[in-house]
Design an enzyme around this catalytic site. Structure first.
Site, short mmCIF file in Angstrom:
data_model
loop_
_atom_site.label_atom_id
_atom_site.label_comp_id
_atom_site.label_asym_id
_atom_site.label_seq_id
_atom_site.Cartn_x
_atom_site.Cartn_y
_atom_site.Cartn_z
N SER A 1 1.05 -1.07 0.13
CA SER A 1 0.04 0.10 0.12
C SER A 1 0.75 1.24 0.12
CB SER A 1 -0.90 0.12 1.24
OG SER A 1 -1.56 1.18 1.56
N TYR B 1 -1.53 -0.57 10.54
CA TYR B 1 -1.78 -0.95 8.74
C TYR B 1 -0.55 -0.46 8.24
CZ TYR B 1 -3.99 -1.11 4.34
OH TYR B 1 -4.25 -1.21 2.95
N1 LIG Z 1 -8.86 -0.45 -0.75
C1 LIG Z 1 -7.96 0.29 -0.81
O1 LIG Z 1 -8.02 1.37 -0.41
C2 LIG Z 1 -6.40 -0.12 -0.38
C3 LIG Z 1 -5.44 0.70 -0.34
C4 LIG Z 1 -4.03 0.10 -0.46
C5 LIG Z 1 -4.16 -1.19 -0.25
N2 LIG Z 1 -5.06 -2.12 -0.35
C6 LIG Z 1 -4.70 -3.54 0.17
O2 LIG Z 1 -5.44 -4.08 -0.77
C7 LIG Z 1 -5.87 -5.64 -0.45
C8 LIG Z 1 -7.25 -5.91 -0.89
O3 LIG Z 1 -7.86 -5.23 0.04
P1 LIG Z 1 -9.37 -4.51 -0.53
O4 LIG Z 1 -9.37 -3.24 -0.50
O5 LIG Z 1 -9.74 -5.27 -1.72
O6 LIG Z 1 -10.32 -5.03 0.71
P2 LIG Z 1 -11.84 -6.08 0.45
O7 LIG Z 1 -12.26 -6.27 1.86
O8 LIG Z 1 -12.75 -5.70 -0.65
O9 LIG Z 1 -11.17 -7.54 0.19
C9 LIG Z 1 -10.40 -8.32 0.77
C10 LIG Z 1 -10.65 -9.53 0.74
O10 LIG Z 1 -9.82 -10.14 1.86
C11 LIG Z 1 -10.57 -11.35 2.48
N3 LIG Z 1 -9.61 -11.51 3.59
C12 LIG Z 1 -9.83 -10.92 4.96
N4 LIG Z 1 -8.82 -11.62 5.77
C13 LIG Z 1 -8.46 -12.78 5.13
C14 LIG Z 1 -7.80 -13.82 5.65
N5 LIG Z 1 -7.40 -13.82 7.06
N6 LIG Z 1 -7.68 -14.95 4.87
C15 LIG Z 1 -7.93 -14.82 3.41
N7 LIG Z 1 -8.78 -13.92 3.02
C16 LIG Z 1 -8.98 -12.89 3.92
C17 LIG Z 1 -11.86 -10.79 2.59
O11 LIG Z 1 -12.92 -11.78 3.10
C18 LIG Z 1 -12.02 -10.02 1.36
O12 LIG Z 1 -12.72 -10.83 0.64
C19 LIG Z 1 -5.49 -5.48 0.93
O13 LIG Z 1 -4.09 -5.95 1.28
C20 LIG Z 1 -5.35 -4.20 1.30
O14 LIG Z 1 -4.80 -4.01 2.49
C21 LIG Z 1 -6.43 -1.72 -0.06
#
Ligand SMILES: NC(=O)c1ccc[n+]([C@@H]2O[C@H](COP(=O)([O-])OP(=O)(O)OC[C@H]3O[C@@H](n4cnc5c(N)ncnc54)[C@H](O)[C@@H]3O)[C@@H](O)[C@H]2O)c1
Length: 278
Positions: A151, A164
């Site tokens: 991130s 985080y």
């Molecule tokens: N959305 C943002 O703004 C953003 C920005 C930077 C980085 N990220 C990163 O992107 C990645 C995806 O996040 P997202 O925004 O798509 O979130 P999201 O919540 O939409 O999707 C995350 C998925 O991960 C699954 N998950 C959670 N814990 C888990 C575990 N212990 N084992 C297996 N699966 C698990 C959840 O059930 C969900 O389906 C994450 O690593 C997040 O930190 C997101």
């Protein structure tokens, strides 16, 4: 496309594992991999979401998708996934996207230690498990790719995001180390560093009550890319053997500011936070 070219581009016709594929960025990765002719194991702690994602991909009729319930924070479950993955897809795994992650907010001293542990277990141990169990297999195969979802928080050090930020900095460091260790093996590593991408991450995030409104507004308004765009850009970057993927404009400004003027960056961040709190 020739077989040789496909081998040089890990995102093409991949046999892939995507963690957290049930939602958001992970779901977009799974979709894009199938669109590029690949097969994918949609791994998620939420079995129902994993099933939905795999079903939607199968309906596209373009590739193969399998749902898999798995907690990335569990060593045992990730070891089993790595053991079973090849037989689930009928060929060796060539691409791993360590994407599953959760959100935790709050200032240092206020974030409950159990939330720190949860964040580290999913965001950091999940990626460590993915690299530990799959990197040796890819190395032995002699080609493929690993995408670790970090991130912009990994270098941005935004206040009230300590747990985080720590996990995402560590994922960056892990990816840099892995990229160095895999140099010349035919396996490439990319670390994705987005800023805000509209997804479902806030649904289960653990934030102080006073901050949830700000976070929801940021997710609604402060965005320069969709999860589909981010997944596409990242897979293209992996094919170009690019380690750092900072897909959004705001993230690239932050990245340069921090690299070229680290002291000024830290001072500006602190002052902006103090003014906002006043
Ligand atoms: N959305 C943002 O703004 C953003 C920005 C930077 C980085 N990220 C990163 O992107 C990645 C995806 O996040 P997202 O925004 O798509 O979130 P999201 O919540 O939409 O999707 C995350 C998925 O991960 C699954 N998950 C959670 N814990 C888990 C575990 N212990 N084992 C297996 N699966 C698990 C959840 O059930 C969900 O389906 C994450 O690593 C997040 O930190 C997101």
């Amino acid at each position: 496309m020739s077989a040789k070219r496909k081998r040089l581009e890990p995102s093409r016709s991949a046999a892939a594992v995507v963690t957290g594929a049930g939602s958001g960025i992970g779901r977009s990765f799974a979709y894009e991999i199938v669109r590029r002719g690949g097969s994918v194991i949609c791994a998620d702690i939420d079995g129902q979401r994993a099933e939905e994602a795999a079903r939607t991909l199968l309906e596209l009729g373009e590739g193969h998708a399998v749902a898999y319930r798995c907690d990335v924070g569990s060593e045992k479950q990730m070891a089993t996934l790595a053991e079973e993955a090849e037989s689930l897809l009928g060929r060796p795994i060539t691409l791993v996207v360590n994407n599953a992650g959760v959100g935790v907010g709050g200032s240092i001293g206020q974030v409950p230690l159990k939330d720190w542990r949860w964040c580290l277990k999913v965001n950091l141990w999940g990626v460590i498990h993915g690299c530990h169990f799959f990197a040796p297999k890819l190395r032995a195969l002699g080609y493929g790719g690993i995408v670790n979802v970090a991130s912009a928080a990994g270098f941005g050090a935004a206040p009230e995001m300590s747990a985080y930020n720590v996990t995402k900095s560590a994922v960056l460091s892990l990816s840099e180390t892995l990229a160095a260790e895999l140099t010349g093996t035919g396996v490439h590593v990319s670390a994705l560093c987005p800023t805000v991408v509209p997804t479902n991450i806030l649904d289960k995030a653990r934030l102080p009550e006073s901050r949830s409104g700000f976070a929801s507004a940021a997710m609604r308004n402060w965005t320069f890319a969709t999860s589909d765009q981010v997944a596409r850009q990242t897979l293209d970057a992996l094919d170009r053997k690019q380690l750092y993927v900072v897909p959004q404009f705001d993230g690239r400004i932050m990245w340069r500011f921090k690299r070229y003027a680290p002291r000024l960056y830290a001072r500006t961040l602190g002052e902006a936070y103090r003014l906002a709190a006043d």
